[in-house]
Design a protein around this motif. Structure first.
Motif, PDB file in Angstrom:
ATOM      1  N   ASP A  82      14.592   5.190  25.668  1.00  0.00           N
ATOM      2  CA  ASP A  82      13.401   6.552  25.534  1.00  0.00           C
ATOM      3  C   ASP A  82      12.611   6.115  24.812  1.00  0.00           C
ATOM      4  O   ASP A  82      11.619   6.937  24.530  1.00  0.00           O
ATOM      5  N   GLU A  83      11.845   5.536  23.969  1.00  0.00           N
ATOM      6  CA  GLU A  83      10.640   5.065  23.543  1.00  0.00           C
ATOM      7  C   GLU A  83       9.205   5.369  24.355  1.00  0.00           C
ATOM      8  O   GLU A  83       9.252   4.537  25.216  1.00  0.00           O
ATOM      9  N   THR A  84       8.509   5.746  23.817  1.00  0.00           N
ATOM     10  CA  THR A  84       7.387   6.042  24.880  1.00  0.00           C
ATOM     11  C   THR A  84       6.441   4.652  24.464  1.00  0.00           C
ATOM     12  O   THR A  84       6.398   3.864  22.852  1.00  0.00           O
ATOM     13  N   PRO A  85       6.048   3.674  25.283  1.00  0.00           N
ATOM     14  CA  PRO A  85       5.308   2.665  25.443  1.00  0.00           C
ATOM     15  C   PRO A  85       4.202   2.768  24.290  1.00  0.00           C
ATOM     16  O   PRO A  85       3.190   3.636  24.689  1.00  0.00           O
ATOM     17  N   VAL A  86       3.913   1.982  23.330  1.00  0.00           N
ATOM     18  CA  VAL A  86       2.468   2.131  23.207  1.00  0.00           C
ATOM     19  C   VAL A  86       1.182   1.436  23.700  1.00  0.00           C
ATOM     20  O   VAL A  86       1.727  -0.258  23.320  1.00  0.00           O
ATOM     21  N   ALA A  87      -0.080   1.449  24.056  1.00  0.00           N
ATOM     22  CA  ALA A  87      -0.441   0.383  24.389  1.00  0.00           C
ATOM     23  C   ALA A  87      -1.258  -0.697  23.456  1.00  0.00           C
ATOM     24  O   ALA A  87      -1.888  -0.165  21.998  1.00  0.00           O
ATOM     25  N   ALA A  88      -1.058  -2.061  23.302  1.00  0.00           N
ATOM     26  CA  ALA A  88      -1.856  -2.982  22.289  1.00  0.00           C
ATOM     27  C   ALA A  88      -2.777  -4.127  22.732  1.00  0.00           C
ATOM     28  O   ALA A  88      -1.887  -4.914  23.996  1.00  0.00           O
ATOM     29  N   THR A  89      -3.306  -4.652  22.021  1.00  0.00           N
ATOM     30  CA  THR A  89      -3.738  -6.166  22.745  1.00  0.00           C
ATOM     31  C   THR A  89      -3.209  -7.290  21.937  1.00  0.00           C
ATOM     32  O   THR A  89      -2.513  -6.967  20.422  1.00  0.00           O
ATOM     33  N   LEU A  90      -3.410  -8.702  22.436  1.00  0.00           N
ATOM     34  CA  LEU A  90      -2.511  -8.970  21.611  1.00  0.00           C
ATOM     35  C   LEU A  90      -3.248  -9.742  20.021  1.00  0.00           C
ATOM     36  O   LEU A  90      -2.797 -10.003  19.016  1.00  0.00           O
ATOM     37  N   ASP A  91      -4.596  -9.105  20.386  1.00  0.00           N
ATOM     38  CA  ASP A  91      -5.171  -9.363  18.762  1.00  0.00           C
ATOM     39  C   ASP A  91      -4.719  -7.938  17.406  1.00  0.00           C
ATOM     40  O   ASP A  91      -5.238  -8.553  16.809  1.00  0.00           O
ATOM     41  N   GLU A  92      -4.031  -7.265  18.181  1.00  0.00           N
ATOM     42  CA  GLU A  92      -4.352  -6.047  17.228  1.00  0.00           C
ATOM     43  C   GLU A  92      -2.554  -6.407  16.904  1.00  0.00           C
ATOM     44  O   GLU A  92      -1.944  -5.679  15.158  1.00  0.00           O
ATOM     45  N   LEU A  93      -1.858  -7.270  17.276  1.00  0.00           N
ATOM     46  CA  LEU A  93      -0.240  -7.917  17.013  1.00  0.00           C
ATOM     47  C   LEU A  93      -0.769  -8.779  15.520  1.00  0.00           C
ATOM     48  O   LEU A  93       0.082  -8.323  15.171  1.00  0.00           O
TER      49      LEU A  93
END
Length: 83
Positions: free
Chosen positions: A72-83
């Motif tokens: 039920d969590e809201t997805p968060v957009a992220a790029t591989l560079d941000e991880l």
């Protein structure tokens, strides 16, 4: 008198098991063996392959629980560079 459940398809007395553990393991053909002390289960011997399968299933169950908890969590957009 108390009836003890036997959670294995095969059993052996602890004294017979101590005489030849390898033969007992071979006779069980990959299945768990109940080790009996005075006709009561005192331990279970699980072959290495069966143990590995059990551990894999427990890990899968843990991962499934995490997935359900996060469903039920809201997805968060992220790029591989941000991880």
């Amino acid at each position: 008198m108390m009836v003890e459940p036997l959670l294995a398809g095969a059993s052996i007395s602890i004294s017979d098991f101590k005489k030849n553990p390898s033969a007992a393991i071979a006779a069980a053909e990959g299945f768990p063996i109940a080790i009996l002390n005075r006709n009561k289960p005192s331990a279970y011997l699980v072959p290495a392959t069966a143990w590995a399968e059990l551990v894999d299933r427990l890990e899968d169950a843990d991962l499934a629980a995490i997935v359900r908890a996060r469903a039920d969590e809201t997805p968060v957009a992220a790029t591989l560079d941000e991880l």
